[in-house]
Scaffold this active site. Structure first.
Site, PDB file in Angstrom:
ATOM      1  N   PHE A  30     -60.544  52.524  55.137  1.00 24.34           N
ATOM      2  CA  PHE A  30     -61.976  52.453  55.452  1.00 24.34           C
ATOM      3  C   PHE A  30     -62.439  51.021  55.206  1.00 24.34           C
ATOM      4  O   PHE A  30     -62.315  50.506  54.090  1.00 24.34           O
ATOM      5  CB  PHE A  30     -62.790  53.415  54.581  1.00 24.34           C
ATOM      6  CG  PHE A  30     -64.259  53.390  54.926  1.00 24.34           C
ATOM      7  CD1 PHE A  30     -64.786  54.282  55.853  1.00 24.34           C
ATOM      8  CD2 PHE A  30     -65.108  52.442  54.357  1.00 24.34           C
ATOM      9  CE1 PHE A  30     -66.132  54.230  56.209  1.00 24.34           C
ATOM     10  CE2 PHE A  30     -66.455  52.383  54.708  1.00 24.34           C
ATOM     11  CZ  PHE A  30     -66.966  53.277  55.625  1.00 24.34           C
ATOM     12  N   ASP A  83     -59.316  44.139  51.079  1.00 20.01           N
ATOM     13  CA  ASP A  83     -60.697  44.630  51.080  1.00 20.01           C
ATOM     14  C   ASP A  83     -60.961  45.303  49.739  1.00 20.01           C
ATOM     15  O   ASP A  83     -60.481  46.399  49.465  1.00 20.01           O
ATOM     16  CB  ASP A  83     -60.867  45.613  52.244  1.00 20.01           C
ATOM     17  CG  ASP A  83     -62.265  46.237  52.280  1.00 20.01           C
ATOM     18  OD1 ASP A  83     -62.994  46.146  51.280  1.00 20.01           O
ATOM     19  OD2 ASP A  83     -62.607  46.832  53.324  1.00 20.01           O
ATOM     20  N   LYS A  98     -70.833  46.373  47.162  1.00 17.72           N
ATOM     21  CA  LYS A  98     -71.057  47.456  46.189  1.00 17.72           C
ATOM     22  C   LYS A  98     -71.334  46.923  44.774  1.00 17.72           C
ATOM     23  O   LYS A  98     -72.378  46.337  44.550  1.00 17.72           O
ATOM     24  CB  LYS A  98     -69.846  48.404  46.202  1.00 17.72           C
ATOM     25  CG  LYS A  98     -69.790  49.251  47.502  1.00 17.72           C
ATOM     26  CD  LYS A  98     -68.743  50.330  47.356  1.00 17.72           C
ATOM     27  CE  LYS A  98     -68.568  51.169  48.586  1.00 17.72           C
ATOM     28  NZ  LYS A  98     -69.310  52.428  48.522  1.00 17.72           N
TER      29      LYS A  98
END
Lengths: 500, 500
Positions: free
Chosen positions: B217, B326, B357
């Site tokens: 993702f 990532d 985040k």
């Protein structure tokens, strides 16, 4: 806290700046609004060349950490106020570019300082939620107060996003989802849809397209970039989609003097749009949506008439494509209406309207039928930032309280009149003055002269930005009054005289 | 202002909650850290089912404005504190999901409140700059204090962005630009490059690809989405790129008990990676970069060994592809190291590391050679938000001052031990407990049982999140101590007993 900061700045301002008066008096305004004068400076004040020594030093420091090729100078945002941006060398400039058109009511507006110092707002800044799953209690109320209070005609739904590119990316996704469900006749994907999409293949990842316009700018992420066609440097070396690109009308200004030619040019472009839609359908990449700016901004402040947009909207309807109006740069009041598309006078101007910049949060409005049919289709962790909605609600209060759209219309008229006059005065240098509200632009003889004018104006305390090949775009805040226009025109006129 | 808010909350907390003790005593911790107890609650407290009546009412209101299919409940962020999220019905839950893993040091941390109430920081919130052209004076200093103070090995350059998707989109662009300049042997595009890119065609928009992994993702904008392969709902109906997708190792847990099988599985995947790189080169879409998460999060908390990542990094090097790690979900300390890739023990772990985040700002680090050669190639209006850097600098101070990485390691061990025990106790219900630090997960018998467990735990005051087909992921803040682990395990154990 907030008020003491402002008082200190006010005292400093008064001490330092009483000596300043506008140079010359050709454009000196009679009535400087009292309320505004109380919290901003009364003119530019230049101490060094720009960038000055401190900016150069900081640029060198930052150059050790990232690409600084685009850095103009470093700013002292604490000391900046209203229409005036102060740099780290103490230069104070009248800002007619406002952070690429993204400061709605000037720097350090007292009302925004108040939002910050209200303890009830603190947790919105400190605790950024995953808005899509666990929004704060006041989220519906703040959406109603802010974004929905200025919703475009026909739209009562809005989705916030973190920035302009994310807004457009998600708007495109909403159009694709809507289009595919329309093609299916229902919203239940087949097993083949579900399995093929996982490996990027059709039919799950369908060969659909978005029609965009040459000269348009819609952002720099890969979906957006496939619809951006303003400068090669944005697109070079990045893989893209085979999507149709229509010509945007190249009109002659002032629009009302060239009605017939302009109408022909617009008709030509509209015909091309229809041809492209048919062609792309035939090659198996149907046009799910059309995206367009009401005024192409980055691409050179290219205008089209309300008639063009009305006909384009009808073409979209006729061919079953969604119509997406990108108001990232034009929205928020600078054209004298809150949304530039309001100048078209339509009840049903669009299916999607995206925004960012002056709205402080990104996002898009959409008609009911453009809402994704299931949760988690238009989704990410943050989906915007509620602290920006707090500021936006206050910005809208200020716009209403201070009648800023009327002010923009008034200042804009004065600005455009001034540009017309200068254009008459310098026909070899200037052409095609154009604008709505203060969202104005003018073409300069050539790229090199344009850049020289921008730099010279900056040295004289006026910040301008370019767009297109050889245009200057004017993007002041909504608190740019007539006397600021006069101040700007004085400086601009001096600079032009040096370039004639 | 800040301290009075907290004192008030503290008093309320003490008044309301002294009656609370952890249910049962199987996992009761001996030492509750004094400093933390001072600013947070001492346990969950449930007043209604979740969502309660107020949440339901607000969901209905918000439903008039946007899709609310993903809304869990509405929050009272003012009253939330530390590891406890309070909802609008007065339910207080131990938060083991933290806004999809995006709250680094808990709610309303006093140090972050201080950042807010420091008048020197005010202008960073009120005046959002166009960072790429006019950064604030303290920007280099704040970058050095915050992001660069935790730069991954071999990287001294960083570019901020507004969110995770924008970070990855721009990281991909940086890899494409780097790759094309490498192919050219210089950085001067041809006239054909410049003209063809304006119409989305090669060679200007080249047929390059990014290799990603099934189950990965990386975000939901269109470039990112072409590398995201965790759930169909993310990708369905959105056009994509024909890019190679490699299998991610499906390992058996605990990793150390299945070394041989796991090594075989990893070798199989690595072989496939090399095959795909060759295949895509042959079909004229060379792999400019490989993107991978150190632990596939959204896709089901799938781990691979350091050996796998070392070999993958070498494959990237061998084939001239950039290697992009990532760390949007894994970064920021939850694995017990600041970056999950530090567990690989490499000096040169990656060419690009992206984040968002828990880092509060998006962005990516990169090696010098991955910096775009010209300004305005990696660019947008905001390029992040300096107010987030202020918070991040303070978060990093707290992490250092309170030794939070050690705490995470300690809590994580206790958590994983507890999960192992429960897995032994409920072999038909639980399997594959796994984790690094507190970044843990466990598989549940099936999807329906998983969802039921999450809802039951919530009704008992523990917030959990799912991932993959049937996993629960644990994503507490870095201030989740051993006694919080025990509190969680008590509740979890009760819920499991009901599902056995």
């Amino acid at each position: 806290m907030a008020s003491s900061l402002l008082s200190r700045q006010l005292v400093l301002s008064l001490q330092q700046n009483l000596r300043l008066t506008a140079p010359g008096c050709r454009y000196v305004s009679k009535a400087a609004a009292k309320t505004q004068m109380e919290f901003e400076y009364d003119g530019p004040s230049m101490k060094t060349e720009v960038p000055g020594p401190r900016s150069k030093e900081l640029t060198k420091q930052l150059g050790e950490m990232q690409n600084v090729g685009a850095i103009n100078f470093f700013c002292n945002y604490e000391e900046s106020r209203g229409n005036y941006l102060v740099d780290v060398d103490g230069n104070r400039m009248l800002d007619v570019y406002t952070q690429i058109s993204s400061i709605p009511i000037g720097y350090n507006h007292p009302s925004l300082i108040k939002v910050m110092s209200n303890p009830n707002n603190m947790s919105a800044f400190v605790n950024r939620p995953a808005l899509g799953i666990m929004p704060p209690e006041n989220f519906p109320e703040k959406l109603a107060e802010s974004l929905l209070s200025v919703a475009p005609s026909g739209m009562s739904r809005v989705q916030t996003m973190a920035c302009g590119s994310c807004s457009n990316e998600n708007a495109y996704k909403a159009m694709f989802i809507w289009y595919r469900n329309k093609e299916r006749g229902h919203n239940i994907p087949s097993d083949e849809d579900m399995s093929s999409c996982m490996i990027n293949q059709s039919p799950g990842c369908p060969d659909l397209s978005i029609l965009s316009f040459m000269g348009g700018f819609h952002g720099r992420t890969m979906g957006c970039l496939a619809t951006t066609h303003s400068k090669a440097i944005h697109k070079l070396d990045v893989p893209s989609f085979d999507w149709p690109i229509a010509p945007f009308p190249k009109l002659k200004y002032p629009l009302e003097e060239f009605k017939r030619e302009n109408a022909q040019e617009e008709a030509r472009c509209l015909e091309e749009v229809e041809d492209l839609i048919v062609q792309w359908r035939q090659k198996g990449r149907p046009v799910a949506g059309i995206v367009i700016e009401p005024i192409q901004a980055e691409g050179g402040d290219n205008h089209a008439t309300p008639d063009f947009f009305k006909k384009l909207r009808n073409i979209a309807r006729k061919h079953g494509s969604a119509f997406h109006v990108d108001e990232v740069q034009t929205g928020g009041g600078a054209t004298g209406k809150f949304w530039a598309h309001e100048h078209w006078g339509m009840d049903d101007p669009a299916d999607i309207v995206s925004f960012s910049k002056k709205m402080l949060t990104g996002g898009f409005y959409h008609k009911d039928e453009l809402q994704a049919d299931k949760a988690y289709r238009i989704f990410n962790t943050w989906m915007g930032d509620p602290s920006k909605n707090l500021f936006l609600a206050e910005v809208l209060n200020v716009i209403r309280r201070e009648n800023l759209l009327e002010e923009v219309t008034r200042s804009g008229k004065t600005l455009l009149q001034g540009l017309y006059q200068l254009q008459d005065q310098y026909p070899n240098l200037l052409s095609s003055a154009r604008g709505q509200g203060t969202f104005c632009a003018i073409d300069i003889r050539d790229d090199a002269t344009r850049n020289s004018i921008i730099l010279k104006a900056r040295d004289k305390g006026v910040l301008l930005g370019g767009c297109g090949d050889r245009s200057i775009r004017f993007r002041p805040a909504l608190v740019f009054k007539e006397y600021h226009v006069h101040m700007f025109l004085n400086v601009f006129s001096d600079v032009l005289a040096e370039h004639n």
